[in-house]
Design a protein around this motif. Structure first.
Motif, PDB file in Angstrom:
ATOM      1  N   TYR A   7     -22.090  17.384 -17.206  1.00 12.06           N
ATOM      2  CA  TYR A   7     -21.106  16.353 -17.537  1.00 12.06           C
ATOM      3  C   TYR A   7     -21.213  15.169 -16.601  1.00 12.06           C
ATOM      4  CZ  TYR A   7     -19.171  20.632 -19.502  1.00 12.06           C
ATOM      5  OH  TYR A   7     -19.018  21.814 -20.175  1.00 12.06           O
ATOM      6  N   GLY A  10     -16.796  10.883 -15.948  1.00  9.06           N
ATOM      7  CA  GLY A  10     -15.741  10.558 -16.917  1.00  9.06           C
ATOM      8  C   GLY A  10     -15.392  11.745 -17.799  1.00  9.06           C
ATOM      9  N   THR A  11     -16.396  12.433 -18.277  1.00  6.43           N
ATOM     10  CA  THR A  11     -16.166  13.614 -19.130  1.00  6.43           C
ATOM     11  C   THR A  11     -15.539  14.739 -18.319  1.00  6.43           C
ATOM     12  OG1 THR A  11     -18.063  13.001 -20.492  1.00  6.43           O
ATOM     13  CG2 THR A  11     -17.284  15.279 -20.668  1.00  6.43           C
ATOM     14  N   ALA A  13     -13.647  14.461 -15.645  1.00  5.58           N
ATOM     15  CA  ALA A  13     -12.260  14.106 -15.311  1.00  5.58           C
ATOM     16  C   ALA A  13     -11.338  14.093 -16.522  1.00  5.58           C
ATOM     17  CB  ALA A  13     -12.235  12.742 -14.616  1.00  5.58           C
ATOM     18  N   SER A  14     -11.822  13.632 -17.663  1.00  8.12           N
ATOM     19  CA  SER A  14     -10.926  13.462 -18.806  1.00  8.12           C
ATOM     20  C   SER A  14     -10.877  14.652 -19.757  1.00  8.12           C
ATOM     21  CB  SER A  14     -11.315  12.205 -19.595  1.00  8.12           C
ATOM     22  OG  SER A  14     -12.596  12.368 -20.179  1.00  8.12           O
ATOM     23  N   GLU A  15     -11.921  15.473 -19.757  1.00  4.23           N
ATOM     24  CA  GLU A  15     -11.970  16.581 -20.721  1.00  4.23           C
ATOM     25  C   GLU A  15     -12.109  17.954 -20.071  1.00  4.23           C
ATOM     26  OE1 GLU A  15     -14.958  15.851 -23.721  1.00  4.23           O
ATOM     27  OE2 GLU A  15     -14.511  13.697 -23.713  1.00  4.23           O
ATOM     28  N   PRO A  18      -9.164  19.049 -17.311  1.00  2.00           N
ATOM     29  CA  PRO A  18      -7.903  19.369 -17.994  1.00  2.00           C
ATOM     30  C   PRO A  18      -7.998  20.656 -18.829  1.00  2.00           C
ATOM     31  CG  PRO A  18      -8.329  17.018 -18.151  1.00  2.00           C
ATOM     32  CD  PRO A  18      -9.572  17.657 -17.587  1.00  2.00           C
ATOM     33  N   GLU A 146     -18.651  21.630 -10.772  1.00  2.00           N
ATOM     34  CA  GLU A 146     -17.387  21.712 -11.503  1.00  2.00           C
ATOM     35  C   GLU A 146     -16.377  22.566 -10.731  1.00  2.00           C
ATOM     36  OE1 GLU A 146     -15.713  23.438 -15.739  1.00  2.00           O
ATOM     37  OE2 GLU A 146     -17.854  23.018 -15.575  1.00  2.00           O
ATOM     38  N   TYR A 153      -8.653  19.579  -7.930  1.00  2.00           N
ATOM     39  CA  TYR A 153      -7.863  19.218  -9.112  1.00  2.00           C
ATOM     40  C   TYR A 153      -6.693  20.193  -9.272  1.00  2.00           C
ATOM     41  CZ  TYR A 153      -6.982  17.984 -14.042  1.00  2.00           C
ATOM     42  OH  TYR A 153      -6.418  17.571 -15.221  1.00  2.00           O
ATOM     43  N   ASP A 157      -2.719  19.461  -8.811  1.00  2.00           N
ATOM     44  CA  ASP A 157      -1.896  19.568 -10.018  1.00  2.00           C
ATOM     45  C   ASP A 157      -0.748  20.526  -9.770  1.00  2.00           C
ATOM     46  OD1 ASP A 157      -1.337  20.927 -12.857  1.00  2.00           O
ATOM     47  OD2 ASP A 157      -2.032  18.881 -13.148  1.00  2.00           O
TER      48      ASP A 157
END
Length: 157
Positions: A7, A10-11, A13-15, A18, A146, A153, A157
């Motif tokens: 990845y 951007g991918t 962090a955004s997909e 999460p 990752e 992350y 969170d």
């Protein structure tokens, strides 16, 4: 490509992150008792299989006190690492219990010397008992990059 991570940032962090967090939240809803990791004869592979994994996993774990996260960690061998946290260990294997004990009972000694001190060892054993009273949620994350990014992350969170 870093650490064979498929990845871009951007991918990730955004997909991807999460999605992993949703998996972790599902695991938090049905956590594992940390006391399972202190049962003699039940190794990490046995516990992993009991909870739906084919073997020990690379991933992230969250220690929970009454459902509230108190610690986030990662390991390439999560179930083995969790057993180390609560097993009859020392400053080299049960590092979380040691760090907690050293914060509760500062000693100014080398770690091995502190572990030989009966008073400090009692504090260490108490911290391991506390860890055994917790629950844990786990999520498998195979890719090292990752995994490292997900630890921060999840903790934030």
């Amino acid at each position: 490509m870093i650490d064979d991570c498929p990845y871009d940032f951007g991918t990730l962090a955004s997909e991807v992150l999460p999605a992993r967090m949703r998996e972790l939240r599902a695991s938090i809803a049905s956590p594992i008792s940390m006391s399972e990791f202190a049962v003699r004869g039940d190794g990490p592979k046995t516990i992993a299989r009991r909870h739906g994994f084919a073997d020990d996993i690379s991933g992230c774990y969250v220690l929970l006190e009454r459902g509230r996260p108190v610690y986030v960690g990662i390991s390439r061998h999560v179930f083995e690492r969790l057993a180390q946290h609560v097993g009859r260990g020392d400053h080299l294997t049960a590092t979380l219990a040691y760090r907690m004990a050293a914060a509760d009972a500062p000693h100014g000694k080398f770690a091995a010397s502190a572990m030989s001190d009966p008073e400090f060892r009692k504090v260490f054993d108490d911290r391991q008992s506390y860890l055994k009273s917790l629950e844990v949620a786990v999520v498998e994350v195979v890719n090292p990059l990752e995994l490292y990014v997900f630890e921060a992350y999840a903790a934030m969170d």
